[in-house]
Write a protein that holds these residues in place. Structure first.
Motif, PDB file in Angstrom:
ATOM      1  N   ALA A 128       7.305  40.346   2.011  1.00 11.78           N
ATOM      2  CA  ALA A 128       7.737  39.404   3.047  1.00 11.78           C
ATOM      3  C   ALA A 128       6.670  39.258   4.136  1.00 11.78           C
ATOM      4  O   ALA A 128       6.437  38.153   4.651  1.00 11.78           O
ATOM      5  N   VAL A 129       6.011  40.378   4.481  1.00  6.40           N
ATOM      6  CA  VAL A 129       4.958  40.330   5.495  1.00  6.40           C
ATOM      7  C   VAL A 129       3.828  39.415   5.041  1.00  6.40           C
ATOM      8  O   VAL A 129       3.345  38.556   5.804  1.00  6.40           O
ATOM      9  N   TRP A 130       3.390  39.591   3.783  1.00 14.67           N
ATOM     10  CA  TRP A 130       2.307  38.757   3.265  1.00 14.67           C
ATOM     11  C   TRP A 130       2.713  37.297   3.195  1.00 14.67           C
ATOM     12  O   TRP A 130       1.913  36.396   3.473  1.00 14.67           O
ATOM     13  N   ALA A 131       3.959  37.056   2.812  1.00 12.96           N
ATOM     14  CA  ALA A 131       4.439  35.676   2.724  1.00 12.96           C
ATOM     15  C   ALA A 131       4.426  35.007   4.097  1.00 12.96           C
ATOM     16  O   ALA A 131       3.988  33.856   4.242  1.00 12.96           O
ATOM     17  N   ARG A 132       4.925  35.723   5.123  1.00 16.46           N
ATOM     18  CA  ARG A 132       4.934  35.175   6.478  1.00 16.46           C
ATOM     19  C   ARG A 132       3.511  34.974   7.001  1.00 16.46           C
ATOM     20  O   ARG A 132       3.221  33.987   7.685  1.00 16.46           O
ATOM     21  N   ALA A 133       2.632  35.933   6.677  1.00 17.29           N
ATOM     22  CA  ALA A 133       1.239  35.823   7.133  1.00 17.29           C
ATOM     23  C   ALA A 133       0.561  34.613   6.503  1.00 17.29           C
ATOM     24  O   ALA A 133      -0.210  33.902   7.166  1.00 17.29           O
ATOM     25  N   ARG A 134       0.840  34.375   5.225  1.00 19.91           N
ATOM     26  CA  ARG A 134       0.245  33.209   4.553  1.00 19.91           C
ATOM     27  C   ARG A 134       0.719  31.905   5.181  1.00 19.91           C
ATOM     28  O   ARG A 134      -0.048  30.954   5.305  1.00 19.91           O
ATOM     29  N   GLN A 135       1.990  31.865   5.593  1.00 13.31           N
ATOM     30  CA  GLN A 135       2.517  30.661   6.216  1.00 13.31           C
ATOM     31  C   GLN A 135       1.824  30.347   7.546  1.00 13.31           C
ATOM     32  O   GLN A 135       1.680  29.177   7.921  1.00 13.31           O
ATOM     33  N   SER A 136       1.422  31.398   8.245  1.00 13.22           N
ATOM     34  CA  SER A 136       0.840  31.195   9.581  1.00 13.22           C
ATOM     35  C   SER A 136      -0.681  31.326   9.592  1.00 13.22           C
ATOM     36  O   SER A 136      -1.291  31.328  10.665  1.00 13.22           O
ATOM     37  N   ILE A 137      -1.306  31.439   8.415  1.00 12.24           N
ATOM     38  CA  ILE A 137      -2.736  31.734   8.350  1.00 12.24           C
ATOM     39  C   ILE A 137      -3.592  30.685   9.046  1.00 12.24           C
ATOM     40  O   ILE A 137      -4.588  31.006   9.702  1.00 12.24           O
ATOM     41  N   PRO A 175      16.037  45.295   9.928  1.00  9.21           N
ATOM     42  CA  PRO A 175      15.596  46.006   8.716  1.00  9.21           C
ATOM     43  C   PRO A 175      14.185  45.603   8.292  1.00  9.21           C
ATOM     44  O   PRO A 175      13.763  44.467   8.508  1.00  9.21           O
ATOM     45  N   TRP A 176      13.460  46.547   7.713  1.00  9.34           N
ATOM     46  CA  TRP A 176      12.117  46.293   7.188  1.00  9.34           C
ATOM     47  C   TRP A 176      12.207  45.378   5.973  1.00  9.34           C
ATOM     48  O   TRP A 176      12.930  45.642   5.022  1.00  9.34           O
ATOM     49  N   ASP A 236       6.205  29.771  12.814  1.00  6.00           N
ATOM     50  CA  ASP A 236       5.522  30.548  11.779  1.00  6.00           C
ATOM     51  C   ASP A 236       4.827  31.768  12.379  1.00  6.00           C
ATOM     52  O   ASP A 236       4.832  32.858  11.787  1.00  6.00           O
ATOM     53  N   LEU A 237       4.200  31.598  13.568  1.00  4.90           N
ATOM     54  CA  LEU A 237       3.541  32.725  14.220  1.00  4.90           C
ATOM     55  C   LEU A 237       4.548  33.815  14.565  1.00  4.90           C
ATOM     56  O   LEU A 237       4.317  34.997  14.310  1.00  4.90           O
ATOM     57  N   TYR A 238       5.677  33.414  15.143  1.00  2.22           N
ATOM     58  CA  TYR A 238       6.683  34.399  15.542  1.00  2.22           C
ATOM     59  C   TYR A 238       7.289  35.082  14.325  1.00  2.22           C
ATOM     60  O   TYR A 238       7.500  36.301  14.329  1.00  2.22           O
ATOM     61  N   ASN A 239       7.540  34.327  13.273  1.00  2.38           N
ATOM     62  CA  ASN A 239       8.116  34.917  12.056  1.00  2.38           C
ATOM     63  C   ASN A 239       7.160  35.925  11.421  1.00  2.38           C
ATOM     64  O   ASN A 239       7.587  36.968  10.914  1.00  2.38           O
ATOM     65  N   ALA A 240       5.864  35.630  11.454  1.00  2.00           N
ATOM     66  CA  ALA A 240       4.874  36.558  10.900  1.00  2.00           C
ATOM     67  C   ALA A 240       4.830  37.847  11.722  1.00  2.00           C
ATOM     68  O   ALA A 240       4.826  38.955  11.171  1.00  2.00           O
ATOM     69  N   ALA A 241       4.803  37.710  13.060  1.00  2.00           N
ATOM     70  CA  ALA A 241       4.797  38.890  13.929  1.00  2.00           C
ATOM     71  C   ALA A 241       6.080  39.698  13.756  1.00  2.00           C
ATOM     72  O   ALA A 241       6.063  40.935  13.720  1.00  2.00           O
ATOM     73  N   ASN A 242       7.191  38.997  13.619  1.00  2.00           N
ATOM     74  CA  ASN A 242       8.487  39.652  13.447  1.00  2.00           C
ATOM     75  C   ASN A 242       8.547  40.443  12.149  1.00  2.00           C
ATOM     76  O   ASN A 242       9.070  41.554  12.083  1.00  2.00           O
ATOM     77  N   ALA A 243       8.004  39.862  11.079  1.00  2.00           N
ATOM     78  CA  ALA A 243       8.001  40.545   9.791  1.00  2.00           C
ATOM     79  C   ALA A 243       7.146  41.814   9.831  1.00  2.00           C
ATOM     80  O   ALA A 243       7.465  42.818   9.184  1.00  2.00           O
ATOM     81  N   MET A 244       6.068  41.791  10.618  1.00  2.00           N
ATOM     82  CA  MET A 244       5.155  42.933  10.685  1.00  2.00           C
ATOM     83  C   MET A 244       5.709  44.086  11.504  1.00  2.00           C
ATOM     84  O   MET A 244       5.626  45.242  11.095  1.00  2.00           O
TER      85      MET A 244
END
Length: 428
Positions: free
Chosen positions: A208-217, A202-203, A76-84
């Protein structure tokens, strides 16, 4: 001359493959036997060093890290960083550095950071055509942040040996740790296209960024909870470790729901193994400190430094150069526990700030993790990727140079390390 002989003898013992605690303990007992004629004071020395409430922070931080690793929060941490940041030039490299920075503030271990993040990041970077050496260098360097960004195990050991404030050291490591992460991220972006045509991710959009951030909050909140409590004076570093353990268990059991009784048993067993090893090394280091005090080695060094007219600045430079060389042959814990009992009394005599020196030491030891022939992170990456060691070394070499630059920056501008703990009241 005595210092050189002792260090050479100790290094020779360790290079034979003898465990660190055995090598330190054997060398110390020989010195005590030669000077005192017996080793009767050994037991009292070890008990006095280990009879310290601060030591409880080590198993608790280790337990916290093992729980977070076993609960698989890293994806989840990596996916959030990747999305950002994944869509930027060298985005996956930057995302890896960002993930390592956050995970370092959870695990407190460089090897664990490199191993855990590397397992997730390497396949992603291969997919987008990043050069293998680039990927290995990013992960090896990002993993080293675990030694500097709190809660760092080596920082705790340094604090126990020197009796410096763990809270002050934790706060002192924050700004230099973020600075090193930014330096790594800039180089990861600049060097991404060197010798390879990298596909841009791709961006995904803000949604998607908020969704990933919520998963790793929940994982992202771990460092503020642990370090924020220390900074605000709500609890001590030892109490922060216990709060971190409880928080990690809540995340694993209630939020992720993938942590059962069997996981608890395995995590506790891994924690016992890790901390038992560290305590044995610490006991041997206590004997070593006692032995060098008996032979008056620190006093002789102080007198030698005074006779040479060496200033504190030149003394620190000389010690950093020595540690840089030792880092090529010994691992971090050995270097801390061999050099600190000898160097620390001299530092106090010369008026050198132990908090500033501790951060310089950690940055120097970061280099030890990625410099051959005994760079632990190099072998971790080699094991994960099944890659030639030469390729891993080639990818890590630029980051070793960047660490040297970071070391010089903190050396020239000490407030980078000392400002935050002083602002928090540790310097007053």
């Amino acid at each position: 001359m005595m210092t050189v002989l002792i260090l050479a003898g100790l290094i020779a013992i360790l290079l034979t493959g003898v465990p660190i605690f055995a090598g330190l303990g054997l060398a110390s007992l020989i010195l005590m036997l030669l000077t005192e004629g017996n080793v009767n004071s050994a037991a009292d020395t070890v008990f006095a060093k280990l009879n310290n409430g601060l030591l409880t922070a080590i198993p608790m931080f280790a337990f916290m890290a093992h729980v977070m690793i076993r609960a698989k929060v890293v994806e989840d941490l990596y996916n959030a960083a990747n999305a950002m940041v994944g869509h930027l030039r060298g985005g996956l490299g930057i995302a890896t550095i960002l993930s390592c920075t956050i995970f370092a503030a959870i695990s407190g271990s460089s090897v664990a950071t490199a191993l855990t993040i590397g397992s997730t990041a390497i396949p992603q970077m291969e997919r987008f055509n990043y050069k293998p050496s680039y990927s290995y260098g990013v992960i090896a360097a990002g993993g080293t942040l675990g030694i500097l960004i709190p809660p760092s195990g080596p920082l705790i050991l340094y604090a126990i040996v020197t009796e410096a404030s763990i809270g002050a050291l934790f706060l002192a490591g924050l700004v230099p740790g973020v600075m090193m992460a930014l330096i790594f991220a800039v180089w990861a972006s600049v060097s991404a296209d060197f010798g390879a045509t990298v596909a841009r991710k791709p961006w995904e959009g803000m949604a998607a960024v908020w969704a990933r951030a919520r998963q790793s909050i929940w994982a992202l909140l771990m460092p503020p909870v642990v370090l924020g409590g220390i900074y605000l004076g709500i609890f001590t570093a030892t109490e922060a470790a216990s709060i971190g353990c409880l928080y990690a268990l809540v995340i694993a059991v209630v939020v992720y729901r993938n942590f059962g009784l069997r996981d608890l048993w395995i995590t506790a067993l891994e924690t016992v193994r890790t901390t038992s090893m560290l305590f044995m090394i610490l006991a041997a280091a206590a004997l070593f400190g006692h032995a060098v005090t008996i032979i008056r080695l620190p006093i002789e060094i102080v007198e030698g430094v005074a006779a040479m007219g060496m200033t504190p600045t030149y003394f620190v430079l000389a010690v950093m150069a020595l540690i840089l060389i030792l880092g090529m042959f010994l691992e971090t814990i050995s270097i801390i526990l061999i050099t600190t009992p000898i160097v620390f009394p001299v530092m106090i005599t010369l008026g050198i700030d132990p908090i500033w020196y501790g951060i310089l030491l950690m940055i120097n030891l970061e280099m030890a993790l990625i410099t051959p022939p005994v760079g632990m992170n190099l072998f971790v990456i080699k094991g994960i990727a099944k890659a030639p060691l030469s390729q891993v070394i080639r990818g890590s070499a630029p980051y070793a140079a960047l660490m040297l630059i970071g070391l010089l920056i903190v050396f020239v501008f000490p407030p980078i390390a000392t400002w935050l703990p002083e602002y928090a009241g540790f310097g007053r």
